[in-house]
Structure formats: C-alpha cells, structure tokens
Design a protein around this motif. Structure first.
Motif, PDB file in Angstrom:
ATOM      1  N   ARG A   1     -18.989   8.254 -55.539  1.00  0.00           N
ATOM      2  CA  ARG A   1     -19.606   9.493 -55.066  1.00  0.00           C
ATOM      3  C   ARG A   1     -20.662   9.240 -54.016  1.00  0.00           C
ATOM      4  O   ARG A   1     -20.920  10.085 -53.151  1.00  0.00           O
ATOM      5  CB  ARG A   1     -20.218  10.247 -56.255  1.00  0.00           C
ATOM      6  CG  ARG A   1     -19.177  10.670 -57.300  1.00  0.00           C
ATOM      7  CD  ARG A   1     -18.124  11.588 -56.703  1.00  0.00           C
ATOM      8  NE  ARG A   1     -17.028  11.843 -57.639  1.00  0.00           N
ATOM      9  CZ  ARG A   1     -15.926  12.493 -57.323  1.00  0.00           C
ATOM     10  NH1 ARG A   1     -15.733  12.919 -56.084  1.00  0.00           N
ATOM     11  NH2 ARG A   1     -14.981  12.697 -58.228  1.00  0.00           N
ATOM     12  N   ASP A   2     -21.290   8.081 -54.078  1.00  0.00           N
ATOM     13  CA  ASP A   2     -22.300   7.738 -53.072  1.00  0.00           C
ATOM     14  C   ASP A   2     -21.675   7.712 -51.683  1.00  0.00           C
ATOM     15  O   ASP A   2     -22.196   8.293 -50.736  1.00  0.00           O
ATOM     16  CB  ASP A   2     -22.922   6.383 -53.409  1.00  0.00           C
ATOM     17  CG  ASP A   2     -23.790   5.849 -52.291  1.00  0.00           C
ATOM     18  OD1 ASP A   2     -24.760   6.521 -51.927  1.00  0.00           O
ATOM     19  OD2 ASP A   2     -23.490   4.751 -51.776  1.00  0.00           O
TER      20      ASP A   2
ATOM     21  N   ASP B   1     -25.187   5.223 -58.135  1.00  0.00           N
ATOM     22  CA  ASP B   1     -25.851   6.425 -58.621  1.00  0.00           C
ATOM     23  C   ASP B   1     -26.748   6.170 -59.837  1.00  0.00           C
ATOM     24  O   ASP B   1     -27.591   7.013 -60.173  1.00  0.00           O
ATOM     25  CB  ASP B   1     -24.820   7.493 -58.989  1.00  0.00           C
ATOM     26  CG  ASP B   1     -24.163   8.103 -57.759  1.00  0.00           C
ATOM     27  OD1 ASP B   1     -24.697   7.888 -56.653  1.00  0.00           O
ATOM     28  OD2 ASP B   1     -23.127   8.775 -57.902  1.00  0.00           O
TER      29      ASP B   1
ATOM     30  N   LEU C   1     -31.633   5.266 -51.449  1.00  0.00           N
ATOM     31  CA  LEU C   1     -31.364   6.309 -52.429  1.00  0.00           C
ATOM     32  C   LEU C   1     -32.548   7.247 -52.533  1.00  0.00           C
ATOM     33  O   LEU C   1     -33.678   6.890 -52.192  1.00  0.00           O
ATOM     34  CB  LEU C   1     -31.118   5.686 -53.818  1.00  0.00           C
ATOM     35  CG  LEU C   1     -29.976   4.692 -53.956  1.00  0.00           C
ATOM     36  CD1 LEU C   1     -30.124   3.925 -55.268  1.00  0.00           C
ATOM     37  CD2 LEU C   1     -28.648   5.419 -53.922  1.00  0.00           C
TER      38      LEU C   1
ATOM     39  N   ARG D   1     -20.572  11.264 -50.530  1.00  0.00           N
ATOM     40  CA  ARG D   1     -21.668  12.074 -49.977  1.00  0.00           C
ATOM     41  C   ARG D   1     -22.106  11.557 -48.620  1.00  0.00           C
ATOM     42  O   ARG D   1     -22.524  12.321 -47.753  1.00  0.00           O
ATOM     43  CB  ARG D   1     -22.858  12.058 -50.941  1.00  0.00           C
ATOM     44  CG  ARG D   1     -22.648  12.832 -52.225  1.00  0.00           C
ATOM     45  CD  ARG D   1     -23.956  12.955 -52.986  1.00  0.00           C
ATOM     46  NE  ARG D   1     -24.495  11.658 -53.362  1.00  0.00           N
ATOM     47  CZ  ARG D   1     -24.255  11.044 -54.511  1.00  0.00           C
ATOM     48  NH1 ARG D   1     -23.470  11.629 -55.410  1.00  0.00           N
ATOM     49  NH2 ARG D   1     -24.789   9.878 -54.783  1.00  0.00           N
TER      50      ARG D   1
END
Length: 314
Positions: free
Chosen positions: A201-202, A135, A154, A205
């Motif tokens: 978190r990547d 992130d 990203l 998601r």
C-alpha cells in the motif's frame, strides 16, 4: 593512599537506621533481619572508632559524632551509587542487544552490510533485524517492539524522531524486452499504456503522488498491488508488468534481469530515514548502532545504496 575500613552496605545500614529511627524498620527497608542490621552498625562503629547511635527502648538517635558523620557518609554512598550506575552504562555500551525494524529490501541488503561493519568494532553488541512492512515501522517503534527503525519517509507523530540518511530516486524497473526499455528516459505519460504493479500500500499511495503537477489525464494509476517488492519485480521480469520502486532495490532487481530507467518530468525521490523513539531513552547499544549506521551510510564507500541512475542501461 589509605583505604576505607567500612563498606557501602554498612553506610547504607547507618543511613537507613537514622531515617527510620530504629533497627526494625531499617531491616525491612534493607530486606535484612534486625540482628543483621545491628551487626552492620556494630562493624561500622568499630571501623570509625566511635559510637554512632544512642539506643533506648523507644527510639534510636544519633550521637553527636554520628550526626557529624552522617553528611559525609551520605555523600560517599551517593557517589558510589553514581559510580556503579556509570559502570553499568559502560558495560551496556560494550555488550547489549539492539532490534531494528526494516522493510524487506533494506533488511536484506543495506542492514546486513552495516551490521557486519559494526560487529568489527563492537563484537559484544548483538543487532537483530525485524522484518516489518513499511506501514508498520513507526507503530512497531512507538510500541517498543523495536529499538530503531529504518525505512522510507513516513508520516510520524510526536512519539518518533526521524533522521534522514540518503535519497534514492523512484525509477522504472522492466524486462529488457519491454517497449519502455527502449527509452533512455521515461516520462510519466509513457506509463499510461502499460500495466503498473505496486509493492504494498505504501507504493500504491506513492505512485499517484509522484507527478502531482501533471494533468489529471496524464497521472499514473496502479493496475495491481502485491504485498512484496520481490513479487512486483518478478512479474516485471517476465514482461507481465512494470513497477516503480526506489533505485535501492537494485540488489534484488538486477539478478532478476530487470533494467532500470529514469522517470522524469518530474523525477520523484524517496528519502530513507532512521527512526527512533522520542518518549523513551534509547539504550547505549542502540545509540551506538544508530550513530554507526548514519556514519556508515554517508561513507563514500557505501554510495551503492543511493544507486546512481543511468540514462540508459548498456
């Protein structure tokens, strides 16, 4: 070939005195004393064989010969400055420092091998790796904390350029004794009855977005989120969970005893990209390593990082 009898410093003093119409102001611009500037002009006049300036108490003006000499002197000085600039750039190409940001797995597997190969042809360039959560990759690059960044696809803004390097499928990693290990291929609904841990978190998601066309009751939800992929793999190795991760984590997963299973219907893919800033010029050393990395990854000898995924582990 006859060599010039005057120096760049003398030419620079000549041009500055002309522009400033005096020795005092020229001396300030050159960070010299007026007497030192006067000495440089005297040396240049002796070298060229004629007087360059008419001097009086109010100002200094060019002589007729000095006026004719001004234009070629300006051209020569500009060309010498350009030659020095190019020489400095060539020096930086063969000696410099590059900082590349990358997440844990790529920083520990792909990058060391690429840097080792790069060092063989560019031993004077020092490449350092900055461990960076996914992130934070783009922000670290945009804020000039790194020269380059390597990581998964990203969202990025205008300050960053993205160059795709290779694709790696998302696969299931589980312990050999896990019920899902008995399947040659895993389908998304098969995962719903099992604990799924995501790395960061990547991944959290990404997992729900892997099968967007599946009915809502067949979509996968993440049970737990940990900070590091090694933690997710460790939990999976003990049969406490399974994890979905790109196939390129193979170098971490296999030594832990994990097996890889293809997830289909549909199969999801992660693209690994090289990121570079768009609003500042990269150093020659950074450009060199970026080109090397792109070519090295595409080399047929480095296909292990795309990790072909078998239907079953024998």
């Amino acid at each position: 070939m006859a060599f010039c009898r005057f120096t760049p410093r003398q030419l620079e003093a000549f041009i500055r005195v002309h522009e400033a119409h005096g020795f005092g102001a020229a001396a300030q611009a050159l960070a010299l004393t007026p007497s030192a500037v006067s000495q440089l002009i005297a040396e240049l006049e002796e070298a060229v064989g004629f007087r360059l300036f008419d001097r009086n108490t109010r100002k200094v003006t060019l002589t007729a010969a000095g006026a004719e000499f001004l234009q070629p002197a300006t051209v020569v000085l500009a060309q010498m400055a350009e030659a020095e600039r190019l020489a400095a750039e060539l020096r930086r190409r063969t000696a410099g420092q590059v900082c590349i940001a990358a997440p844990q797995v790529l920083a520990a597997t792909l990058l060391p091998a690429a840097i080792e190969a790069f060092a063989q042809s560019h031993p004077n360039v020092q490449v350092s790796v900055c461990d960076t959560p996914v992130d934070l990759l783009v922000s670290r690059l945009a804020s000039a904390q790194a020269d380059l960044a390597l990581g998964p696809d990203l969202a990025f803004g205008e300050a960053v350029l993205r160059q795709p390097l290779f694709d790696s499928p998302w696969v299931l990693w589980c312990a050999p004794g896990h019920p899902l290990a008995r399947l040659a291929q895993v389908r998304w609904p098969d995962l719903r009855a099992h604990r799924v841990v995501a790395a960061g978190r990547d991944h959290e998601r990404s997992v729900p977005a892997m099968a967007p066309d599946r009915p809502a009751d067949e979509r996968i939800t993440v049970t737990d989120v940990v900070d590091h992929v090694t933690t997710a793999l460790g939990l999976s190795a003990r049969g406490l969970a399974v994890t979905l991760a790109p196939a390129y984590v193979d170098g971490f997963a296999r030594p832990m005893g994990l097996v890889m299973r293809r997830v289909v219907g549909p199969e999801a893919t992660r693209q690994v990209c090289l990121y570079r800033p768009s609003r500042r010029a990269a150093s020659p050393a950074a450009d060199l390593f970026a080109r090397h990395l792109a070519e090295w990854v595409q080399d047929t000898g480095n296909t292990t990082f795309t990790c072909p995924v078998p239907d079953a582990t024998k």
